[in-house]
Structures are given as C-alpha cells and as structure tokens.
Design a protein around this motif. Structure first.
Motif, PDB file in Angstrom:
ATOM      1  N   LYS A  16      54.948 -66.956 -81.168  1.00  0.00           N
ATOM      2  CA  LYS A  16      53.499 -66.818 -81.018  1.00  0.00           C
ATOM      3  C   LYS A  16      52.900 -66.504 -82.389  1.00  0.00           C
ATOM      4  O   LYS A  16      53.324 -65.576 -83.064  1.00  0.00           O
ATOM      5  N   LYS A  17      51.889 -67.287 -82.794  1.00  0.00           N
ATOM      6  CA  LYS A  17      51.182 -67.043 -84.049  1.00  0.00           C
ATOM      7  C   LYS A  17      49.687 -67.128 -83.790  1.00  0.00           C
ATOM      8  O   LYS A  17      49.191 -68.150 -83.310  1.00  0.00           O
ATOM      9  N   GLU A  18      49.014 -66.036 -84.083  1.00  0.00           N
ATOM     10  CA  GLU A  18      47.554 -65.974 -83.912  1.00  0.00           C
ATOM     11  C   GLU A  18      47.154 -66.397 -82.507  1.00  0.00           C
ATOM     12  O   GLU A  18      46.179 -67.122 -82.308  1.00  0.00           O
ATOM     13  N   GLY A  19      47.924 -65.945 -81.527  1.00  0.00           N
ATOM     14  CA  GLY A  19      47.594 -66.201 -80.133  1.00  0.00           C
ATOM     15  C   GLY A  19      48.039 -67.547 -79.610  1.00  0.00           C
ATOM     16  O   GLY A  19      47.870 -67.833 -78.419  1.00  0.00           O
ATOM     17  N   SER A  20      48.614 -68.400 -80.463  1.00  0.00           N
ATOM     18  CA  SER A  20      49.047 -69.731 -80.035  1.00  0.00           C
ATOM     19  C   SER A  20      50.569 -69.851 -80.120  1.00  0.00           C
ATOM     20  O   SER A  20      51.216 -69.232 -80.964  1.00  0.00           O
ATOM     21  N   GLU A  21      51.119 -70.640 -79.245  1.00  0.00           N
ATOM     22  CA  GLU A  21      52.553 -70.883 -79.260  1.00  0.00           C
ATOM     23  C   GLU A  21      52.849 -72.077 -80.159  1.00  0.00           C
ATOM     24  O   GLU A  21      52.259 -73.152 -80.006  1.00  0.00           O
TER      25      GLU A  21
END
Length: 358
Positions: free
Chosen positions: A276-281
């Motif tokens: 997960k990065k900045e709320g995105s997968e």
C-alpha cells in the motif's frame, strides 16, 4: 450421466501411453495407500515439512511415486481469472487442469550462472514461480498427475491439456529420458518446446530440473528454477468429466508468502510484491539483495488474485470444508510451511483476512 467425450479421451490417452511403453496414469490415491511415506498425502504443516525434506540425493529413486515426491503447489501466476481453485480457471490450452510444481529440498533454487555476485546474496529458495505471493497446495490423494516437465514448459500454449506440444497433440519424451539417462528429457519437439515427460518418471524429472536449472537466469533477478507438473482432479467411480471436482477435494490448503499480505494481490511478475502506497495498492519490484521493496523500486497499479478473497469464495462454495491457510517461508529449508489459520473464518477471527465478505 457419464461424459462420453471425456471417457473417450481418457481411453485414447491410456492407449497412447501403453503404445509408447509408459504405464497408464496411476491414481495418486493409490500411491498414497501403497506408500510407506504418507507425509506428502497430508496438508498439515508438519506433514508438509516432512514431505519437503524427504527428497534428497540419498532418497531420490527411479520408482518414486507422487506420494514421495514433494509438496504439490499451484502458485498464482497471473493466468487466473475469477476462481483459480476450480480446475482450468485461466489455465490456457484445452483442459481442465492446474499447472503446478513439486517442491522439495532436492530442487531448491540455488544456481546463478554467469552472475557470481548474485550467488553471494541469493540464499537457496523454494522453487516456485513467485515466492512473494500465494496459491494452492494440492491434495495429492485427490488429483492425478497427467505429465511432467523439468522446467517451465509453457503449458498454457500446449495442446492435450498442457501435455502435448505447441503444434500437435502428443510429444512424449523417448527412452533417452529416464532416471539413468536424462539427455532426452529436454529434447525440443515441434515448435521448439520441450518434450513431455511421462507421469511416473519423477526421479528423471528432478534430475532434469537440476541439469536445466543451470540455464535459469538465476537468483539475481529472483527467477526460481521450478519444474512443471500438470494435474487434474482425480477420476473416481463413476468417472466424472475432466475438471469436475464436486466437493472441492483437490485443494489441500491455501498458502501465502510469510513476507506479504494475503489480503493484497499476488502480483503477476515473479519479482514483484504488493504494498500500500499513499492509500493505493501497487505492485513494486523487489530489491534482489534485500528481497524487500526499496525507495528505488518501480511500482505499477496492482492487479492479480487475492488469497484471502479466494479462500472466502472457496468456503462460500464448500461451507463444510476444512482447508487451512499455510504460511510459506521460502528460504527456510527446514520448516518452510507453518500454519496461519485453520479455516477462512479462523483467518477472519484472528485478523489475517480483513473481511468475511466476498
């Protein structure tokens, strides 16, 4: 009502196998009954570890059966569509089957030809397509082995349910593919694809895997040197159509890498891991030295199969199942398998799987 087309197909295959001097396809269930080594016939973590450690230089034999050959794994590889625990889901070619690998301590990936730096930081690793993702541990008593290859044979593009060649239905390896002579186990047939090893020649396949894995790109780019084993649900009385697994018994367990999250996707690339990065997968490349995502990792939008979701769907279809989730520790060659949770709801209750809905 019996599927006449399927029965006809099995008779043709059995006749062809006999004409080539190979035995008829043996029942894995019978192999488990006859074997004195029953660890490979169970999906409990302790048994899986005993099975994994049971194939060594000293135990490798000409007449070994699938019940003695290792842990049978289908890892998510990017070909699946919606229900990869159903035979043939997303698997190319013309059959209802799974493309798997038999893993054991004899076949761990440890070669890195042409890249000595890679040897320095590439510890021996369980040989499957993607060591950072998840998949299925097949129930050996409930599947039949159809054919073998010493490496990735591109079975999605092969005829005869993955056991033929690219251009024709059959291309069995000849007498020069045996336990005592593996020179013909990698013979290129029509279309340049390796010939098909008979389904009872596990010892020859493992020896061929050792030889041909020298050509593997090696540990430096995280490519493992795995074999390929094509299996179908075991045929019972009455003979069900190919691919028909009415009770889901072909699945012994789900597994997922102990180094990643089973709620996230298994990335299609074998050197990627989902984070997960900045709320995105996203699917990010793995640093081969640390085997982790780094600041310099290349990340792309995530796509792929989620192990927890597949467990949910499987239990929705088979609510009385007793199929666990197993952790895979790919560089632990003594105890690579540990129990995570005993069922899907157990996974939910202990927080491994984040939601009970699918």
């Amino acid at each position: 009502m019996f599927n006449e087309k399927y029965i006809s197909k099995m008779l043709v295959i059995s006749t062809l196998v006999l004409s080539l001097g190979y035995p008829c396809l043996a029942s894995s269930a019978n192999a488990c009954k006859l074997s004195t080594h029953h660890a490979c016939c169970s999906s409990e973590a302790d048994s899986l570890n005993k099975c994994f450690g049971g194939v060594t230089n000293s135990t490798l034999r000409k007449d070994m059966t699938v019940a003695e050959a290792g842990v049978l794994i289908h890892g998510w590889d990017g070909t699946e569509t919606t229900r990869p625990w159903v035979p043939g889901d997303g698997q190319g070619s013309d059959g209802y089957r799974w493309s798997c690998s038999l893993v054991n301590v004899y076949t761990v990936s440890k070669y890195c030809p042409g890249n000595r730096e890679g040897c320095a930081y590439g510890p021996p690793t369980v040989s499957i397509y993607n060591v950072f993702g998840g998949g299925l541990i097949m129930s050996i008593p409930n599947v039949d082995v159809m054919c073998l290859y010493g490496g990735d044979a591109g079975t999605d593009n092969r005829k005869n349910s993955g056991c033929g060649s690219v251009n024709k239905g059959e291309d069995w390896c000849g007498p020069s593919c045996s336990f005592n002579d593996i020179s013909g186990c990698g013979r290129d047939g029509p279309g340049g694809s390796p010939c098909t090893i008979a389904p009872d020649k596990f010892g020859a396949m493992f020896k061929a895997q050792h030889q041909f894995s020298q050509l593997c790109a090696g540990m430096a780019n995280m490519q493992m040197c795995y074999n390929e084993v094509v299996v179908e649900p075991a045929v019972r009385n009455p003979p069900y159509p190919s691919g028909y697994d009415p009770q889901g018994k072909s699945i012994g367990a789900f597994f997922h890498s102990a180094d990643s999250d089973p709620n996230l996707v298994t990335c299609p690339g074998y050197a990627q891991i989902a984070v997960k990065k900045e709320g995105s997968e996203v699917c990010c490349s793995v640093d081969p030295k640390t085997r982790k995502v780094s600041k310099s990792s290349n990340c792309i939008p995530a796509s792929g199969i989620r192990t927890c979701r597949q467990m949910c769907l499987y239990y929705k279809r088979f609510p009385n199942a007793t199929v666990p989730l197993i952790n895979l520790h790919a560089t632990d060659l003594r105890t690579p398998f540990t129990l995570n949770c005993s069922s899907f709801m157990d996974c939910v209750h202990q927080g491994t799987c984040k939601t009970a809905s699918c």
